[in-house]
Design an enzyme around this catalytic site. Sequence first.
Site, PDB file in Angstrom:
ATOM      1  N   THR A 120       0.825  -1.208   0.000  1.00  0.00           N
ATOM      2  CA  THR A 120       0.000   0.000   0.000  1.00  0.00           C
ATOM      3  C   THR A 120       0.860   1.258   0.000  1.00  0.00           C
ATOM      4  OG1 THR A 120      -1.473   1.267   1.438  1.00  0.00           O
ATOM      5  CG2 THR A 120      -0.103  -0.328   2.532  1.00  0.00           C
ATOM      6  N   ASP A 121       0.282   2.352  -0.495  1.00  0.00           N
ATOM      7  CA  ASP A 121       1.003   3.639  -0.451  1.00  0.00           C
ATOM      8  C   ASP A 121       1.097   4.176   0.982  1.00  0.00           C
ATOM      9  OD1 ASP A 121      -1.684   4.357  -0.101  1.00  0.00           O
ATOM     10  OD2 ASP A 121      -1.721   5.805  -1.750  1.00  0.00           O
ATOM     11  N   GLU A 122       0.322   3.573   1.898  1.00  0.00           N
ATOM     12  CA  GLU A 122       0.329   4.086   3.281  1.00  0.00           C
ATOM     13  C   GLU A 122       1.655   3.866   3.983  1.00  0.00           C
ATOM     14  OE1 GLU A 122      -2.949   3.206   5.727  1.00  0.00           O
ATOM     15  OE2 GLU A 122      -4.407   3.490   4.126  1.00  0.00           O
ATOM     16  N   TYR A 147      -1.968  -0.605  11.079  1.00  0.00           N
ATOM     17  CA  TYR A 147      -2.113  -1.267   9.769  1.00  0.00           C
ATOM     18  C   TYR A 147      -0.925  -0.942   8.868  1.00  0.00           C
ATOM     19  CZ  TYR A 147      -3.357  -1.639   4.846  1.00  0.00           C
ATOM     20  OH  TYR A 147      -3.318  -1.893   3.489  1.00  0.00           O
ATOM     21  N   LYS A 151       2.148  -3.338   7.319  1.00  0.00           N
ATOM     22  CA  LYS A 151       2.421  -3.525   5.882  1.00  0.00           C
ATOM     23  C   LYS A 151       3.864  -3.115   5.563  1.00  0.00           C
ATOM     24  CE  LYS A 151      -0.049  -4.598   3.006  1.00  0.00           C
ATOM     25  NZ  LYS A 151      -0.405  -5.941   2.458  1.00  0.00           N
TER      26      LYS A 151
HETATM   27  P1  NAD Z   1      -9.798  -7.249   2.318  1.00  0.00           P
HETATM   28  O1  NAD Z   1      -9.792  -6.984   3.768  1.00  0.00           O
HETATM   29  O2  NAD Z   1     -11.011  -6.955   1.531  1.00  0.00           O
HETATM   30  O3  NAD Z   1      -9.428  -8.774   2.055  1.00  0.00           O
HETATM   31  C1  NAD Z   1      -8.419  -9.442   2.767  1.00  0.00           C
HETATM   32  C2  NAD Z   1      -8.577 -10.947   2.542  1.00  0.00           C
HETATM   33  O4  NAD Z   1      -7.516 -11.610   3.222  1.00  0.00           O
HETATM   34  C3  NAD Z   1      -9.893 -11.508   3.096  1.00  0.00           C
HETATM   35  O5  NAD Z   1     -10.462 -12.397   2.173  1.00  0.00           O
HETATM   36  C4  NAD Z   1      -9.459 -12.246   4.360  1.00  0.00           C
HETATM   37  O6  NAD Z   1     -10.290 -13.355   4.688  1.00  0.00           O
HETATM   38  C5  NAD Z   1      -8.052 -12.702   3.955  1.00  0.00           C
HETATM   39  N1  NAD Z   1      -7.206 -12.941   5.126  1.00  0.00           N
HETATM   40  C6  NAD Z   1      -7.041 -12.158   6.227  1.00  0.00           C
HETATM   41  N2  NAD Z   1      -6.191 -12.739   7.091  1.00  0.00           N
HETATM   42  C7  NAD Z   1      -5.782 -13.899   6.507  1.00  0.00           C
HETATM   43  C8  NAD Z   1      -4.864 -14.917   6.892  1.00  0.00           C
HETATM   44  N3  NAD Z   1      -4.223 -14.885   8.071  1.00  0.00           N
HETATM   45  N4  NAD Z   1      -4.677 -15.961   6.052  1.00  0.00           N
HETATM   46  C9  NAD Z   1      -5.344 -16.036   4.873  1.00  0.00           C
HETATM   47  N5  NAD Z   1      -6.227 -15.102   4.464  1.00  0.00           N
HETATM   48  C10 NAD Z   1      -6.428 -14.035   5.261  1.00  0.00           C
HETATM   49  O7  NAD Z   1      -8.539  -6.454   1.749  1.00  0.00           O
HETATM   50  P2  NAD Z   1      -8.310  -5.758   0.319  1.00  0.00           P
HETATM   51  O8  NAD Z   1      -8.804  -4.371   0.381  1.00  0.00           O
HETATM   52  O9  NAD Z   1      -8.773  -6.677  -0.736  1.00  0.00           O
HETATM   53  O10 NAD Z   1      -6.710  -5.688   0.321  1.00  0.00           O
HETATM   54  C11 NAD Z   1      -5.948  -6.747  -0.244  1.00  0.00           C
HETATM   55  C12 NAD Z   1      -4.472  -6.369  -0.189  1.00  0.00           C
HETATM   56  O11 NAD Z   1      -4.253  -5.160  -0.904  1.00  0.00           O
HETATM   57  C13 NAD Z   1      -3.954  -6.114   1.225  1.00  0.00           C
HETATM   58  O12 NAD Z   1      -2.650  -6.632   1.304  1.00  0.00           O
HETATM   59  C14 NAD Z   1      -3.929  -4.597   1.351  1.00  0.00           C
HETATM   60  O13 NAD Z   1      -2.947  -4.185   2.247  1.00  0.00           O
HETATM   61  C15 NAD Z   1      -3.593  -4.211  -0.083  1.00  0.00           C
HETATM   62  N6  NAD Z   1      -4.055  -2.885  -0.530  1.00  0.00           N
HETATM   63  C16 NAD Z   1      -5.360  -2.534  -0.420  1.00  0.00           C
HETATM   64  C17 NAD Z   1      -5.798  -1.318  -0.936  1.00  0.00           C
HETATM   65  C18 NAD Z   1      -7.251  -0.901  -0.882  1.00  0.00           C
HETATM   66  O14 NAD Z   1      -7.575   0.232  -1.264  1.00  0.00           O
HETATM   67  N7  NAD Z   1      -8.164  -1.736  -0.453  1.00  0.00           N
HETATM   68  C19 NAD Z   1      -4.867  -0.449  -1.549  1.00  0.00           C
HETATM   69  C20 NAD Z   1      -3.521  -0.846  -1.617  1.00  0.00           C
HETATM   70  C21 NAD Z   1      -3.132  -2.077  -1.128  1.00  0.00           C
HETATM   71  O1  DAU Z   2      -4.116   3.927   0.428  1.00  0.00           O
HETATM   72  C1  DAU Z   2      -4.325   2.549   0.372  1.00  0.00           C
HETATM   73  C2  DAU Z   2      -5.152   2.102   1.553  1.00  0.00           C
HETATM   74  O2  DAU Z   2      -6.489   2.577   1.296  1.00  0.00           O
HETATM   75  C3  DAU Z   2      -5.147   0.606   1.762  1.00  0.00           C
HETATM   76  O3  DAU Z   2      -3.855   0.198   2.120  1.00  0.00           O
HETATM   77  C4  DAU Z   2      -6.145   0.183   2.840  1.00  0.00           C
HETATM   78  O4  DAU Z   2      -6.211  -1.228   2.914  1.00  0.00           O
HETATM   79  C5  DAU Z   2      -7.514   0.730   2.475  1.00  0.00           C
HETATM   80  O5  DAU Z   2      -8.440   0.418   3.498  1.00  0.00           O
HETATM   81  C6  DAU Z   2      -7.430   2.237   2.273  1.00  0.00           C
HETATM   82  O6  DAU Z   2      -7.127   2.908   3.519  1.00  0.00           O
HETATM   83  P1  DAU Z   2      -7.892   4.247   3.958  1.00  0.00           P
HETATM   84  O7  DAU Z   2      -7.763   4.374   5.420  1.00  0.00           O
HETATM   85  O8  DAU Z   2      -7.486   5.379   3.094  1.00  0.00           O
HETATM   86  O9  DAU Z   2      -9.394   3.805   3.509  1.00  0.00           O
HETATM   87  P2  DAU Z   2     -10.840   3.995   4.200  1.00  0.00           P
HETATM   88  O10 DAU Z   2     -11.821   3.504   3.180  1.00  0.00           O
HETATM   89  O11 DAU Z   2     -10.899   3.429   5.551  1.00  0.00           O
HETATM   90  O12 DAU Z   2     -10.961   5.573   4.317  1.00  0.00           O
HETATM   91  C7  DAU Z   2     -10.799   6.434   3.190  1.00  0.00           C
HETATM   92  C8  DAU Z   2     -10.885   7.865   3.692  1.00  0.00           C
HETATM   93  O13 DAU Z   2     -12.230   8.127   4.109  1.00  0.00           O
HETATM   94  C9  DAU Z   2     -10.017   8.145   4.899  1.00  0.00           C
HETATM   95  O14 DAU Z   2      -9.523   9.461   4.804  1.00  0.00           O
HETATM   96  C10 DAU Z   2     -10.976   8.025   6.093  1.00  0.00           C
HETATM   97  C11 DAU Z   2     -12.290   8.493   5.497  1.00  0.00           C
HETATM   98  N1  DAU Z   2     -13.524   7.899   6.053  1.00  0.00           N
HETATM   99  C12 DAU Z   2     -13.596   6.542   6.178  1.00  0.00           C
HETATM  100  C13 DAU Z   2     -14.755   5.947   6.639  1.00  0.00           C
HETATM  101  C14 DAU Z   2     -14.845   4.439   6.797  1.00  0.00           C
HETATM  102  C15 DAU Z   2     -14.613   8.725   6.359  1.00  0.00           C
HETATM  103  O15 DAU Z   2     -14.555   9.960   6.205  1.00  0.00           O
HETATM  104  N2  DAU Z   2     -15.767   8.121   6.785  1.00  0.00           N
HETATM  105  C16 DAU Z   2     -15.881   6.772   6.948  1.00  0.00           C
HETATM  106  O16 DAU Z   2     -16.974   6.305   7.342  1.00  0.00           O
END
Ligand code: NAD
Ligand code: DAU
Length: 329
Positions: A120-122, A147, A151
């Site tokens: 992630t970019d975080e 989190y 990562k």
């Molecule tokens: P998500 O939470 O929707 O899915 C995570 C999945 O991993 C789930 O199916 C869960 O059951 C599985 N999981 C959790 N713990 C596990 C374990 N111990 N063993 C096996 N499976 C397990 O997450 P997502 O949003 O799909 O993110 C997927 C990946 O992408 C993560 O590594 C996250 O850090 C990365 N990522 C997410 C975003 C985003 O915007 N969502 C952006 C950049 C990177």
């Molecule tokens: O940047 C990549 C990341 O983006 C991933 O690594 C994470 O897995 C993914 O969850 C996401 O993280 P964020 O914390 O940016 O996503 P989230 O959807 O939780 O929140 C997006 C923005 O919206 C953040 O600034 C918090 C805000 N927010 C979130 C929720 C749930 C609100 O204002 N209201 C809300 O109810």
Amino acid sequence: MRLLITGGAGFIGANFVHLTVRERPDVQVTVVDKLTYAGHRESLAPVANRIEFVKGDVADVDLMHRLVGECDAVVHFAAESHNDNSLRGPAPFITTNINGTFALLEAVRAHGVRLHHISTDEVFGDLEIDDPQRFTEATPYNPSSPYSSSKASADLLVRAWVRSFGVNATISNCSNNYGPYQHVEKFIPRQITNILSGLRPKLYGEGRNVRDWIHVDDHNRAVWTILEKGIAGETYLIGADGEKSNREVLALVLELMGREPAGFDCVADRPGHDLRYAIDSGKLRSELGWEPEFRDFRDGLAATIDWYQRNKDWWQPFKEATERAYGAG
Ligand code: NAD
Ligand code: DAU
């Protein structure tokens, strides 16, 4: 190719499985997923007869050795992914994101298997709103939350296993994804499903925070590009120039769903809330030739809203528990 996909029942992983089955029928897919609260077998129902599914934990050393020994490459999505949960209870973020990546690294090392690690970019921390810089592959790590620090830890393990043991691994750090099958705890689906459930959307603080939005299929096509053309040991940033403040995104959701612009609540801010993320994906574009296909956020968001409207059976079963976990906020 026999491909092992960890976390394939989650948001990005399930979309990756769908894309792979649709566009690469020659790839033999095995998904391993623990099916935590964030994993849904239903997300894989449309492709169930085209893949092998194993319920299991990436931190299970023996299981990882067995599954990795049976594949040619691994794409590692499995993680605890939600910042708010990491503030409520960090323990599973350590065991899954750090120990799980460690178990996988030892397995790919033992079997000489190619690994692509999804990050992630975080890990870079945050930027000021008016900072002209964006994150690049050279930006130092400076994570803020349990989190993002878990990562970052996982990324550093991957880098060390490449350098010390010659593991054939690449890393990608992507910005915020949107699209179908995203858990309703996350910002965009939470607001859409709140409106569909008769609840008001919830904006943290003043909504000034900026996220760099990318459609999940653009992220996943970039992952395939890196898997096929990426250089071992390299990191690639994935982003689609999609910077928007949370307030802007919410305004668009309200407009597209025919609600009043003021039809939301401002609630308590997230502790330690990162202000702005912004990705410079120049390396991925110039070296590997990837370009995003979803260039209109409004269209992508409208299609996502439509998906949540048409798939209430998918999200309604966990909506109430998610809102309960958020408490009154
Ligand atoms: P998500 O939470 O929707 O899915 C995570 C999945 O991993 C789930 O199916 C869960 O059951 C599985 N999981 C959790 N713990 C596990 C374990 N111990 N063993 C096996 N499976 C397990 O997450 P997502 O949003 O799909 O993110 C997927 C990946 O992408 C993560 O590594 C996250 O850090 C990365 N990522 C997410 C975003 C985003 O915007 N969502 C952006 C950049 C990177
Ligand atoms: O940047 C990549 C990341 O983006 C991933 O690594 C994470 O897995 C993914 O969850 C996401 O993280 P964020 O914390 O940016 O996503 P989230 O959807 O939780 O929140 C997006 C923005 O919206 C953040 O600034 C918090 C805000 N927010 C979130 C929720 C749930 C609100 O204002 N209201 C809300 O109810």
